[in-house]
Write an enzyme that holds these catalytic residues in place. Structure first.
Site, short mmCIF file in Angstrom:
data_model
loop_
_atom_site.label_atom_id
_atom_site.label_comp_id
_atom_site.label_asym_id
_atom_site.label_seq_id
_atom_site.Cartn_x
_atom_site.Cartn_y
_atom_site.Cartn_z
CD GLU A 526 -1.69 -2.42 1.39
OE1 GLU A 526 -0.55 -2.65 1.86
OE2 GLU A 526 -2.49 -3.34 1.13
CD GLN A 548 -7.63 -6.24 -2.49
OE1 GLN A 548 -7.25 -6.99 -1.60
NE2 GLN A 548 -7.40 -6.51 -3.76
CG ASP A 551 -10.71 -1.98 7.13
OD1 ASP A 551 -11.23 -2.00 8.25
OD2 ASP A 551 -11.37 -1.96 6.07
CE1 TYR A 552 -6.56 -4.94 6.00
CE2 TYR A 552 -7.41 -5.26 3.79
CZ TYR A 552 -7.33 -5.65 5.11
OH TYR A 552 -8.03 -6.74 5.55
CG HIS A 593 -12.58 -7.13 5.29
ND1 HIS A 593 -11.96 -8.01 6.13
CD2 HIS A 593 -11.90 -7.18 4.13
CE1 HIS A 593 -10.94 -8.58 5.51
NE2 HIS A 593 -10.89 -8.10 4.29
#
Ligand SMILES: Cc1ncc(C[n+]2csc(CCOP(=O)(O)OP(=O)(O)O)c2C)c(N)n1
Length: 806
Positions: A526, A548, A551-552, A593
């Protein structure tokens, strides 16, 4: 040995006459470092970090750095900047003094610490300059290693410009991808994760970068043995070395930092290979010294042994250079002495001039204030006190502007209630000074030019009787298709976006249609996905980088916050990176998620736009708008909305939504409910239940958190309803509190309130897994109903009798 070097220099076409010019530059650069430290120690500057001990490697790098190339380096690179004519000695001192004027400090106009360099890539109107006709330096930043992620994109842009035929017309950005991105980094920083992630990404992307590691054995006081598994960083990097010509990987070079001809040869070799073969190189410059220690914050005698100090003296690159020149009989001792004398004079002259230019306007401002106070003395009741004030102002020798402001404040307080021409002058001075200095330090957080996203014309979505009802992801798919078709500079990349077409299919089929370089899969990285977007955007491309899940995004938040969001501001409006980041969030399943950590994000990325559309049509309208602007933005799609049906607009690639303009999605008169994203649907459902008991809420979707309601639409609603609730899925006191502050405090909403303003948020803990986990962790329609009903019960218990108390 040395004679061989001389031959090599001749053989490789370097003019031996340049040697003396190089010597002059090396010793002058050293002098400015020495004087710089002195200026800090004497209190004229606040902090200093210098490039002493690293001069020769940078001279060598400068020799192979061509127009169109980009530097992404760190605070040791002053000699390189001098060598390329990108920084004068005066400008160097101006930045040390924090001279807040672009003509004095073109890198940052006094906003950045010393030795944080940048060159203009956009003109005064925010338009791109011709980057291939210039030597380019992307703007430095202090968090070490942060120059690495964007290096990925700066280098990768060359590959994109070389391999995509349609981009050949953009001659102001690239000459067929011929440009190299040069990174510089210290050895201590090589322990950072982002260093390794960037090295790997550049290698995988087969991008033309030359990364120079300046290895002085320490990261401040910490020697390599505490930082690196193998103290020799080039050994550690061996896995990245290509095994044979034409294979993938890096070419790795090792050369001592005091070896002038060796450095020239190494940089020439690396440059030739990288430019012609388009492969990355690493140059590990060893045996580098740090004559004055790390910075002005401490002295290296505290942590270096006497032996090390002696070694550093012996291997000082400038002393070695001198010895080499003498032993090769290129010049005499007398001539070199003369050069050194001239270096001292040049450095001192530059210092003096920079100080005068920095201090004289402030002295003028001080004198103006003194004159105004003098006039005030003649008219005020507080003559004695004003007289003392004036003496204090007069005695300021090297004032800061904050001192002047402080005395203005004192004089205004002292003469409160008085009216005179002199006091009016003081008030005018106060007003102008505040405005000027706000501009001096606060301008260019966002674009102030035509490329601002706020200036994009709103275009309505058009529907006809034939318009089809489709899945949400198909709307986005059509929007991205149109964007890729319209502009060859649009490049989309991220995990699973290529072959798979994205985990939610919004890019389905687009790699097939536009090719692997336009729609590209990346590794799971990321931080460097965002860095890649930043670097590409700095070179005129229009990357849409996908993270994606929201959260990331935290993995990349540091570089978004430190680099992307601050770029325009920290360069005083001389660089931009119109990168678009795409992600999806709010509720789905489980801790990682269901992220909606908006307060964390919006408070860290001021300088970017943060858009939170409630459905895919809204998201498409925002993509179109951001692509018309040249500002960075983050769009967070609703994770559980891809399969909800929406009507496909006829003008999918054209319609644009305005930023900062909330939408009333359910009109009402009783109470204003403010929300965004996935909560819109839930609040609308709650609103229906409330309707059934006679309460008519006005539901507003804020649509964009940064910027936030620039047309005061929410305030207008509050004036009508006198009651307000802010609802989202962030933690208590998170983005719901941000919205509350904006309306109640900033826009003065408290004035219209007849009930206590309230917030509804998720719980403090992370969202638990499963449908029940979601229900008990995130706000649901029953909670919204209960809270709103409670407020109305307080207002009129007869009409809205208590339901829930036992
Ligand atoms: C992320 C981060 N951590 C810590 C610091 C504080 N700091 C500034 S310079 C430095 C040492 C860097 O060492 P190295 O990479 O070897 O470069 P050198 O200064 O020795 O040239 C540190 C720890 C920082 N600026 N950024």
């Amino acid at each position: 040995m040395t004679q061989d070097y001389t031959k090599q220099i001749h053989a490789s076409g370097i003019d031996i006459d340049n040697v003396l010019a190089d010597y002059q530059l090396a010793v002058t650069s050293r002098q400015v470092s020495l004087i710089g430290r002195r200026e800090v120690m004497s209190g004229k500057a606040k902090f200093g970090i210098f490039g002493d001990g690293k001069e020769l490697a940078q001279i060598a790098m400068a020799k192979v750095f061509k127009k169109g190339d980009f530097r992404s380096g760190y605070y040791r690179d002053q000699t390189f900047m001098f060598a390329k004519g990108l920084l004068t000695f005066e400008q160097y001192f101006a930045q040390l003094y924090a001279h807040a004027d672009e003509s004095a400090d073109p890198s940052s106009a006094g906003r950045q610490m010393n030795n944080h360099f940048a060159t203009r890539t956009i003109d005064q109107n925010g338009k791109w300059l011709n980057l291939v006709q210039m030597y380019n330096s992307s703007a430095d930043l202090s968090p070490v290693g942060s120059q690495m992620p964007r290096l990925v994109g700066l280098a990768y842009a060359s590959r994109i410009y070389r391999e995509l035929e349609q981009l050949q017309i953009y001659e102001q950005f690239s000459e067929r991808g011929n440009e190299i991105a040069f990174g510089t980094v210290g050895n201590g920083t090589c322990a950072e994760g982002m260093f390794w992630e960037s090295i790997n990404a550049i290698g995988v992307l087969k991008s033309p970068a030359i990364i120079t590691i300046l290895d002085d054995g320490y990261g401040i006081s910490v020697p390599n043995e505490y930082a690196l598994l193998n103290q020799n960083i080039s050994d550690l990097l061996l896995g990245f070395q290509r095994q044979a010509p034409n294979e993938e990987g890096y070419e790795i070079f090792i050369v001592p930092g005091w070896d002038y001809p060796g450095l020239l040869n190494t940089f020439m070799k690396a440059e030739k290979m990288t430019r012609s073969e388009h492969i990355p190189s690493i140059i590990h410059v060893t045996e580098v010294t740090q004559p004055q220690g790390h910075s002005t914050s401490g002295s290296h005698e505290r942590y270096k042994t006497r032996k090390r100090m002696e070694w550093e003296k012996e291997f000082d690159c400038n002393s070695r250079f001198r010895e080499w020149i003498l032993s090769n009989e290129i010049s005499s001792s007398d001539e070199l002495d003369l050069i050194e004398k001239r270096a001292k004079e040049d450095a001192e002259t530059a210092r003096k001039k920079a100080w005068e230019e920095y201090s004289s306007p402030i002295i003028d401002e001080k004198n103006t204030l003194e004159n105004i106070i003098e006039l005030l003395i003649g008219t005020s009741l507080h003559q004695d006190k004003l007289f003392n004030l004036k003496s204090e102002v007069k005695s300021l020798i090297s004032p800061y502007r904050r001192d002047i402001m402080s005395y203005v404040h004192k004089a205004l307080v002292l003469t409160r209630g008085e009216k005179s021409q002199a006091r009016q002058q003081l008030l005018n001075f106060n007003k102008n000074y505040l405005t000027e200095n706000q501009r001096r330090y606060g301008s260019h957080l966002y674009s102030e030019h035509d490329d601002s996203a706020l200036k994009v014309q709103e275009i309505d979505a058009v529907y006809s009787s034939d318009s089809k009802l489709v899945n949400g992801f198909e709307i986005l798919n059509a929007c991205f298709d149109a964007a890729l078709e319209r502009d060859p500079k649009v490049i989309i990349f991220g995990q699973d976006v290529g072959l798979l077409g994205g985990v939610n299919q919004a890019l389905r089929g687009l790699q097939d249609k536009y090719g692997e370089l336009r729609v590209t899969d990346t590794g799971i990285r990321e931080l460097t996905i965002v860095g890649q977007a930043i670097g590409m955007a700095m070179r005129g491309l229009r990357p849409i980088a996908e993270l994606q899940y929201l959260d990331y995004l935290i993995y990349a938040l540091q570089i978004m916050s430190d680099d992307l969001a601050t770029l325009r501001w920290r360069t005083n409006g001389s660089q931009k990176a119109p990168a678009i980041l795409r992600t999806r969030g709010h509720r789905l399943e489980g801790i990682w998620h269901s992220g909606s950590q908006l307060a964390g994000i919006i408070n860290l990325v001021r300088g970017m736009h943060v858009l939170v559309p409630r459905n895919m049509t809204q998201a498409a309208g925002f993509y179109n708008a951001l692509l018309k602007s040249e500002e960075p933005g983050l769009i967070i799609e609703v994770l559980n909305g891809y399969r909800i049906k929406e009507t496909m607009p006829e003008n999918i690639g054209e319609f644009c939504l305005p930023l900062g303009v909330p939408e009333i999605i359910q009109p009402g008169n009783d109470i204003t409910l403010v929300t965004y994203g996935a909560m819109c649907r839930i609040v609308l459902e709650a609103s229906q239940s409330l309707n059934s008991v006679g309460i008519k809420p006005e539901v507003i979707d804020v649509r964009t958190l940064l910027p936030f309601d620039i047309k005061s639409i929410i305030l207008e609603s509050l004036r009508k309803t006198s009651r307000i609730v802010f609802i989202d899925e962030d933690v208590p006191g998170g983005a719901s509190a941000y919205m509350l502050q904006k309306i109640i405090d900033e826009q003065g909403g408290y004035y219209w309130l007849d009930s206590k303003p309230q917030t509804i948020s998720a719980k403090s803990h992370r969202p638990a897994y499963g449908s029940d986990g979601d229900y008990w962790s995130k706000p649901n329609k029953e909670i919204v109903f209960k809270k709103v009903y409670g407020i109305m019960n307080e207002v009129n218990p007869i009409k809205y009798p208590d339901i829930f108390s036992s």
